[in-house]
Design a protein around this motif. Structure first.
Motif, PDB file in Angstrom:
ATOM      1  N   GLY A 149      17.839  24.851   1.598  1.00  0.00           N
ATOM      2  CA  GLY A 149      17.579  25.778   0.505  1.00  0.00           C
ATOM      3  C   GLY A 149      16.193  26.388   0.575  1.00  0.00           C
ATOM      4  O   GLY A 149      15.434  26.149   1.519  1.00  0.00           O
ATOM      5  N   PRO A 150      15.829  27.180  -0.431  1.00  0.00           N
ATOM      6  CA  PRO A 150      14.547  27.908  -0.395  1.00  0.00           C
ATOM      7  C   PRO A 150      13.319  27.009  -0.441  1.00  0.00           C
ATOM      8  O   PRO A 150      12.229  27.445  -0.072  1.00  0.00           O
ATOM      9  N   LYS A 151      13.475  25.769  -0.881  1.00  0.00           N
ATOM     10  CA  LYS A 151      12.338  24.846  -0.922  1.00  0.00           C
ATOM     11  C   LYS A 151      12.329  23.880   0.261  1.00  0.00           C
ATOM     12  O   LYS A 151      11.549  22.933   0.275  1.00  0.00           O
ATOM     13  N   ALA A 152      13.195  24.112   1.249  1.00  0.00           N
ATOM     14  CA  ALA A 152      13.258  23.219   2.408  1.00  0.00           C
ATOM     15  C   ALA A 152      11.892  23.111   3.078  1.00  0.00           C
ATOM     16  O   ALA A 152      11.195  24.108   3.274  1.00  0.00           O
ATOM     17  N   ASP A 153      11.516  21.903   3.440  1.00  0.00           N
ATOM     18  CA  ASP A 153      10.172  21.633   3.958  1.00  0.00           C
ATOM     19  C   ASP A 153      10.283  20.721   5.182  1.00  0.00           C
ATOM     20  O   ASP A 153      10.112  19.503   5.072  1.00  0.00           O
ATOM     21  N   PRO A 154      10.585  21.287   6.354  1.00  0.00           N
ATOM     22  CA  PRO A 154      10.701  20.458   7.559  1.00  0.00           C
ATOM     23  C   PRO A 154       9.405  19.706   7.830  1.00  0.00           C
ATOM     24  O   PRO A 154       8.316  20.264   7.701  1.00  0.00           O
ATOM     25  N   TRP A 155       9.522  18.451   8.214  1.00  0.00           N
ATOM     26  CA  TRP A 155       8.332  17.643   8.460  1.00  0.00           C
ATOM     27  C   TRP A 155       7.645  18.094   9.743  1.00  0.00           C
ATOM     28  O   TRP A 155       8.246  18.043  10.823  1.00  0.00           O
ATOM     29  N   ILE A 188       0.859  -1.177   0.000  1.00  0.00           N
ATOM     30  CA  ILE A 188       0.000   0.000   0.000  1.00  0.00           C
ATOM     31  C   ILE A 188       0.892   1.223   0.000  1.00  0.00           C
ATOM     32  O   ILE A 188       1.804   1.354   0.833  1.00  0.00           O
ATOM     33  N   GLY A 189       0.671   2.142  -0.941  1.00  0.00           N
ATOM     34  CA  GLY A 189       1.499   3.333  -1.060  1.00  0.00           C
ATOM     35  C   GLY A 189       0.920   4.515  -0.299  1.00  0.00           C
ATOM     36  O   GLY A 189      -0.278   4.788  -0.377  1.00  0.00           O
ATOM     37  N   ILE A 190       1.784   5.199   0.448  1.00  0.00           N
ATOM     38  CA  ILE A 190       1.403   6.433   1.139  1.00  0.00           C
ATOM     39  C   ILE A 190       2.262   7.564   0.587  1.00  0.00           C
ATOM     40  O   ILE A 190       3.487   7.509   0.671  1.00  0.00           O
ATOM     41  N   GLU A 191       1.635   8.561   0.005  1.00  0.00           N
ATOM     42  CA  GLU A 191       2.332   9.741  -0.509  1.00  0.00           C
ATOM     43  C   GLU A 191       2.126  10.892   0.468  1.00  0.00           C
ATOM     44  O   GLU A 191       1.040  11.450   0.570  1.00  0.00           O
ATOM     45  N   ALA A 192       3.171  11.241   1.199  1.00  0.00           N
ATOM     46  CA  ALA A 192       3.088  12.325   2.171  1.00  0.00           C
ATOM     47  C   ALA A 192       3.512  13.645   1.528  1.00  0.00           C
ATOM     48  O   ALA A 192       4.522  13.703   0.826  1.00  0.00           O
ATOM     49  N   GLU A 193       2.728  14.688   1.771  1.00  0.00           N
ATOM     50  CA  GLU A 193       3.010  15.985   1.168  1.00  0.00           C
ATOM     51  C   GLU A 193       4.310  16.563   1.723  1.00  0.00           C
ATOM     52  O   GLU A 193       4.436  16.819   2.918  1.00  0.00           O
ATOM     53  N   ASN A 194       5.291  16.741   0.848  1.00  0.00           N
ATOM     54  CA  ASN A 194       6.579  17.329   1.215  1.00  0.00           C
ATOM     55  C   ASN A 194       7.322  17.649  -0.070  1.00  0.00           C
ATOM     56  O   ASN A 194       7.242  16.898  -1.047  1.00  0.00           O
ATOM     57  N   THR A 195       8.055  18.755  -0.071  1.00  0.00           N
ATOM     58  CA  THR A 195       8.753  19.151  -1.288  1.00  0.00           C
ATOM     59  C   THR A 195       9.906  18.218  -1.650  1.00  0.00           C
ATOM     60  O   THR A 195      10.362  18.205  -2.790  1.00  0.00           O
ATOM     61  N   GLY A 196      10.400  17.479  -0.668  1.00  0.00           N
ATOM     62  CA  GLY A 196      11.551  16.622  -0.930  1.00  0.00           C
ATOM     63  C   GLY A 196      12.879  17.330  -0.780  1.00  0.00           C
ATOM     64  O   GLY A 196      13.923  16.788  -1.152  1.00  0.00           O
TER      65      GLY A 196
END
Length: 261
Positions: free
Chosen positions: A119-125, A107-115
């Motif tokens: 840098g400017p797109k850093a996305d702390p969980w 079962i696949g879970i896609e969690a919202e995060n920029t990856g």
């Protein structure tokens, strides 16, 4: 045709998670699953703002790859969006614990995060999202009677090694926490109070009214009384700037910090 994973919402709700069932999810899939052996974790590489901006792509696919691309989408606020009860195209070729048919067996879970972790797109969980991720995986594994080792990252499954990097967090630590939840050794989910001591309600995406207008005025936003994506993004940034959990939810702690700023 209704596919086999119709048990997903109940299992997740029984684990204390917030669940949003998407229209048509019971009949969505690339045929039925095979024997479900585990859970595969991903991140979306989606936009920096918004709770689940990648939902449409996960549901309907992208050029060259038709949806669904996962059974579950995990928003930044910890909401589990149930997208498909059938097989999803999320795994590709690989191997985990001897299982090589990722789309059929995981079962696949896609969690919202920029990856991005810098840098400017850093996305702390957000803590609330990671906690929900672990509890979601644990609930599914308990349902299928599998151990925590059957929770893998896309980066661990996919071949050749190095093809994928998602998710960026340490999977061994993630599995350790999943195992603790399955064993009943993890703390209960912390619920945000519905209002603060002065009666201000907890606000989040979808809220509306005078208190949302007050919030927007404090944040210097267009005041329309609708807690929309722009409001959520501003709340998350405010929370990051002030050392709060960036979950986009304005509860008692966020209200106190906003009013003191």
């Amino acid at each position: 045709m209704t596919y086999a994973l119709t048990w997903l919402p109940k299992v997740l709700r029984d684990a204390g998670l917030n669940v949003a069932e998407q229209s048509g999810w019971k009949t969505r899939g690339h045929g039925n699953m095979g024997a479900v052996k585990g859970v595969m974790c991903h991140h979306t590489v989606g936009p920096l703002t918004g709770n689940m901006p990648s939902l449409n792509v996960i549901t309907n696919g992208r050029p060259g790859l038709s949806g669904p691309l996962a059974q579950i989408g995990l928003g930044r606020d910890g909401t589990c969006y149930v997208i498909a009860a059938g097989r999803a195209y999320h795994a590709g070729s690989g191997n985990w614990q001897g299982y090589t048919h990722g789309n059929s067996n995981f079962i696949g879970i896609e969690a919202e995060n920029t990856g991005y972790d810098r840098g400017p797109k850093a996305d702390p969980w957000p803590e609330v999202q990671l906690d929900a991720y672990q509890r979601c995986a644990a609930a599914i594994l308990k349902k299928i009677r599998a151990d925590a080792i059957m929770c893998c990252g896309h980066k661990e499954y996919r071949l050749p090694p190095g093809t994928k990097v998602d998710p960026l967090f340490d999977m061994n630590d993630f599995r350790f926490k999943v195992a603790a939840i399955m064993a009943g050794q993890a703390p209960r989910i912390s619920k945000i109070p519905s209002k603060d001591g002065d009666g201000r309600p907890t606000l989040q995406r979808g809220s509306a009214g005078l208190h949302v207008r007050d919030l927007q005025a404090i944040l210097g936003l267009t005041v329309d009384g609708s807690f929309n994506g722009a409001t959520e993004a501003a709340v998350r940034q405010f929370q990051r700037d002030h050392g709060l959990r960036p979950d986009g939810i304005v509860g008692p702690r966020s209200w106190a910090t906003l009013l003191a700023a």
